[in-house]
Design a protein around this motif. Structure first.
Motif, mmCIF file in Angstrom:
data_model
loop_
_atom_site.group_PDB
_atom_site.id
_atom_site.type_symbol
_atom_site.label_atom_id
_atom_site.label_comp_id
_atom_site.label_asym_id
_atom_site.label_seq_id
_atom_site.Cartn_x
_atom_site.Cartn_y
_atom_site.Cartn_z
ATOM 1 N N MET A 156 57.234 13.576 15.037
ATOM 2 C CA MET A 156 56.506 12.395 14.560
ATOM 3 C C MET A 156 56.310 11.410 15.710
ATOM 4 N N THR A 157 55.106 10.864 15.847
ATOM 5 C CA THR A 157 54.843 9.829 16.842
ATOM 6 C C THR A 157 55.548 8.544 16.439
ATOM 7 N N ILE A 158 56.226 7.903 17.397
ATOM 8 C CA ILE A 158 56.903 6.640 17.129
ATOM 9 C C ILE A 158 56.171 5.536 17.882
ATOM 10 N N ALA A 159 55.676 4.584 17.152
ATOM 11 C CA ALA A 159 54.920 3.498 17.766
ATOM 12 C C ALA A 159 55.847 2.572 18.542
ATOM 13 N N SER A 160 55.400 2.132 19.699
ATOM 14 C CA SER A 160 56.180 1.187 20.480
ATOM 15 C C SER A 160 56.223 -0.158 19.764
ATOM 16 N N PRO A 161 57.415 -0.786 19.727
ATOM 17 C CA PRO A 161 57.508 -2.088 19.054
ATOM 18 C C PRO A 161 56.701 -3.173 19.748
ATOM 19 N N ASP A 162 56.282 -2.897 20.990
ATOM 20 C CA ASP A 162 55.512 -3.892 21.737
ATOM 21 C C ASP A 162 54.018 -3.837 21.401
ATOM 22 N N LEU A 163 53.604 -2.773 20.716
ATOM 23 C CA LEU A 163 52.192 -2.638 20.383
ATOM 24 C C LEU A 163 51.863 -3.403 19.115
ATOM 25 N N THR A 164 50.698 -4.011 19.082
ATOM 26 C CA THR A 164 50.189 -4.600 17.842
ATOM 27 C C THR A 164 49.397 -3.513 17.122
ATOM 28 N N PRO A 165 49.217 -3.621 15.804
ATOM 29 C CA PRO A 165 48.470 -2.590 15.072
ATOM 30 C C PRO A 165 47.093 -2.300 15.658
ATOM 31 N N SER A 166 46.443 -3.313 16.192
ATOM 32 C CA SER A 166 45.096 -3.100 16.736
ATOM 33 C C SER A 166 45.121 -2.282 18.026
ATOM 34 N N ASP A 167 46.286 -2.213 18.678
ATOM 35 C CA ASP A 167 46.406 -1.453 19.927
ATOM 36 C C ASP A 167 46.865 -0.017 19.693
ATOM 37 N N MET A 168 47.238 0.319 18.478
ATOM 38 C CA MET A 168 47.839 1.620 18.197
ATOM 39 C C MET A 168 46.795 2.715 18.018
ATOM 40 N N THR A 169 47.168 3.925 18.404
ATOM 41 C CA THR A 169 46.373 5.087 18.056
ATOM 42 C C THR A 169 46.558 5.350 16.558
ATOM 43 N N LEU A 170 45.777 6.260 16.002
ATOM 44 C CA LEU A 170 45.917 6.566 14.584
ATOM 45 C C LEU A 170 47.303 7.142 14.276
ATOM 46 N N ASP A 171 47.821 7.990 15.173
ATOM 47 C CA ASP A 171 49.155 8.551 14.966
ATOM 48 C C ASP A 171 50.223 7.457 15.003
ATOM 49 N N GLU A 172 50.079 6.526 15.931
ATOM 50 C CA GLU A 172 51.047 5.429 16.034
ATOM 51 C C GLU A 172 50.963 4.502 14.825
ATOM 52 N N LEU A 173 49.752 4.260 14.357
ATOM 53 C CA LEU A 173 49.576 3.411 13.181
ATOM 54 C C LEU A 173 50.172 4.101 11.950
ATOM 55 N N GLN A 174 49.967 5.395 11.840
ATOM 56 C CA GLN A 174 50.546 6.150 10.726
ATOM 57 C C GLN A 174 52.070 6.022 10.729
ATOM 58 N N ALA A 175 52.674 6.142 11.923
ATOM 59 C CA ALA A 175 54.130 6.029 12.038
ATOM 60 C C ALA A 175 54.611 4.627 11.680
ATOM 61 N N ALA A 176 53.822 3.620 12.039
ATOM 62 C CA ALA A 176 54.203 2.239 11.742
ATOM 63 C C ALA A 176 54.095 1.933 10.247
ATOM 64 N N LEU A 177 53.122 2.538 9.592
ATOM 65 C CA LEU A 177 52.902 2.280 8.164
ATOM 66 C C LEU A 177 53.812 3.120 7.269
ATOM 67 N N ALA A 178 54.255 4.271 7.767
ATOM 68 C CA ALA A 178 55.003 5.221 6.935
ATOM 69 C C ALA A 178 56.207 4.624 6.218
ATOM 70 N N PRO A 179 57.062 3.829 6.885
ATOM 71 C CA PRO A 179 58.222 3.285 6.168
ATOM 72 C C PRO A 179 57.854 2.211 5.147
ATOM 73 N N VAL A 180 56.664 1.624 5.292
ATOM 74 C CA VAL A 180 56.230 0.545 4.406
ATOM 75 C C VAL A 180 55.526 1.090 3.168
ATOM 76 N N LEU A 181 54.897 2.239 3.314
ATOM 77 C CA LEU A 181 54.075 2.808 2.240
ATOM 78 C C LEU A 181 54.798 2.991 0.905
ATOM 79 N N PRO A 182 56.032 3.521 0.897
ATOM 80 C CA PRO A 182 56.631 3.836 -0.412
ATOM 81 C C PRO A 182 56.812 2.641 -1.333
ATOM 82 N N ARG A 183 57.063 1.459 -0.788
ATOM 83 C CA ARG A 183 57.253 0.293 -1.663
ATOM 84 C C ARG A 183 55.971 -0.057 -2.410
ATOM 85 N N HIS A 184 54.829 0.328 -1.832
ATOM 86 C CA HIS A 184 53.547 0.103 -2.508
ATOM 87 C C HIS A 184 53.153 1.308 -3.357
#
Length: 226
Positions: A1-29
């Motif tokens: 799994m791609t792990i997004a750097s904590p220094d990146l903002t969502p607008s700077d992320m690749t799609l894989d990095e954005l997916q990794a950043a959103l993955a832990p948040v998704l289940p609550r929704h």
């Protein structure tokens, strides 16, 4: 799994990095909106990502979302139990600790897990569900220090995938304090596997210095030692 750097903002992320950043948040929704586009939109709003780009990151739909969530569980489990922490444990203790770590990570999102199970059980998704179970088992065995490359490599993972899957089915409806019922169920399943392995080892003569020979065994029945 791609792990997004904590220094990146969502607008700077690749799609894989954005997916990794959103993955832990998704289940609550997903617990409220299901594993559907609205859950992605809500998760994107929570982390400050563009909703349309977030939808692209999960173009595979519900299975892509669940896959990414489970991958985030894999990564967080490894972070919670690094090699130096597992080193002092027996193999049995390592496997137990790894599964219990996953239960802790899944605990607040059990409704999302229940919805995910319903999707994974659909006939069209069974193969993908098996792949996710295998991946979790493989990661846990590797974390536990397993380096086997023979048939045992596969049997260990198949067995652990079954233990983990059955434990999740208990866990998703477990209302006992600190998930005591799930922990007890897990302990019984692991004990059952260990008992089988001990029996198998005795039949193979592992540790006994002599492999079981059917011919020799029958011969002893016919001509017992005097």
């Amino acid at each position: 799994m791609t792990i997004a750097s904590p220094d990146l903002t969502p607008s700077d992320m690749t799609l894989d990095e954005l997916q990794a950043a959103l993955a832990p948040v998704l289940p609550r929704h997903a617990a409220f909106d299901g594993w559907r586009a609205p859950a992605v939109a809500m998760a994107a709003a929570e982390v400050g990502a563009d909703a349309d780009v977030a939808q692209l990151a999960f173009s595979g739909g519900a299975m892509a979302m669940i896959d990414a969530w489970f991958a985030s569980i894999d990564a967080r489990m490894m972070a919670a139990l690094p090699p130096e922490k597992l080193a002092a444990m027996s193999i049995r203790q390592r496997i137990t600790a790894l599964i219990e770590s996953r239960l802790t990570l899944l605990a607040r999102d059990r409704e999302a897990l229940r919805r995910a199970h319903a999707i994974l059980a659909m006939p069209a998704n069974v193969a993908h569900a098996a792949k996710l179970g295998w991946r979790a088992a493989d990661i846990m065995w590797r974390a536990a220090g397993d380096t086997s490359t023979d048939l045992a490599h596969y049997t260990k993972r198949m067995t652990l995938a079954g233990v983990y899957a059955s434990t999740l089915l208990v866990f998703v409806d477990d209302e006992s304090e600190d998930w005591a019922q799930s922990r007890a169920f897990l302990a019984r399943r692991i004990e059952g596997v260990m008992r089988f392995e001990r029996t198998k080892a005795r039949w193979k003569g592992v540790g006994g210095g002599e492999r079981l020979s059917l011919a020799r065994f029958v011969g002893r029945l016919r001509y017992p030692a005097i």
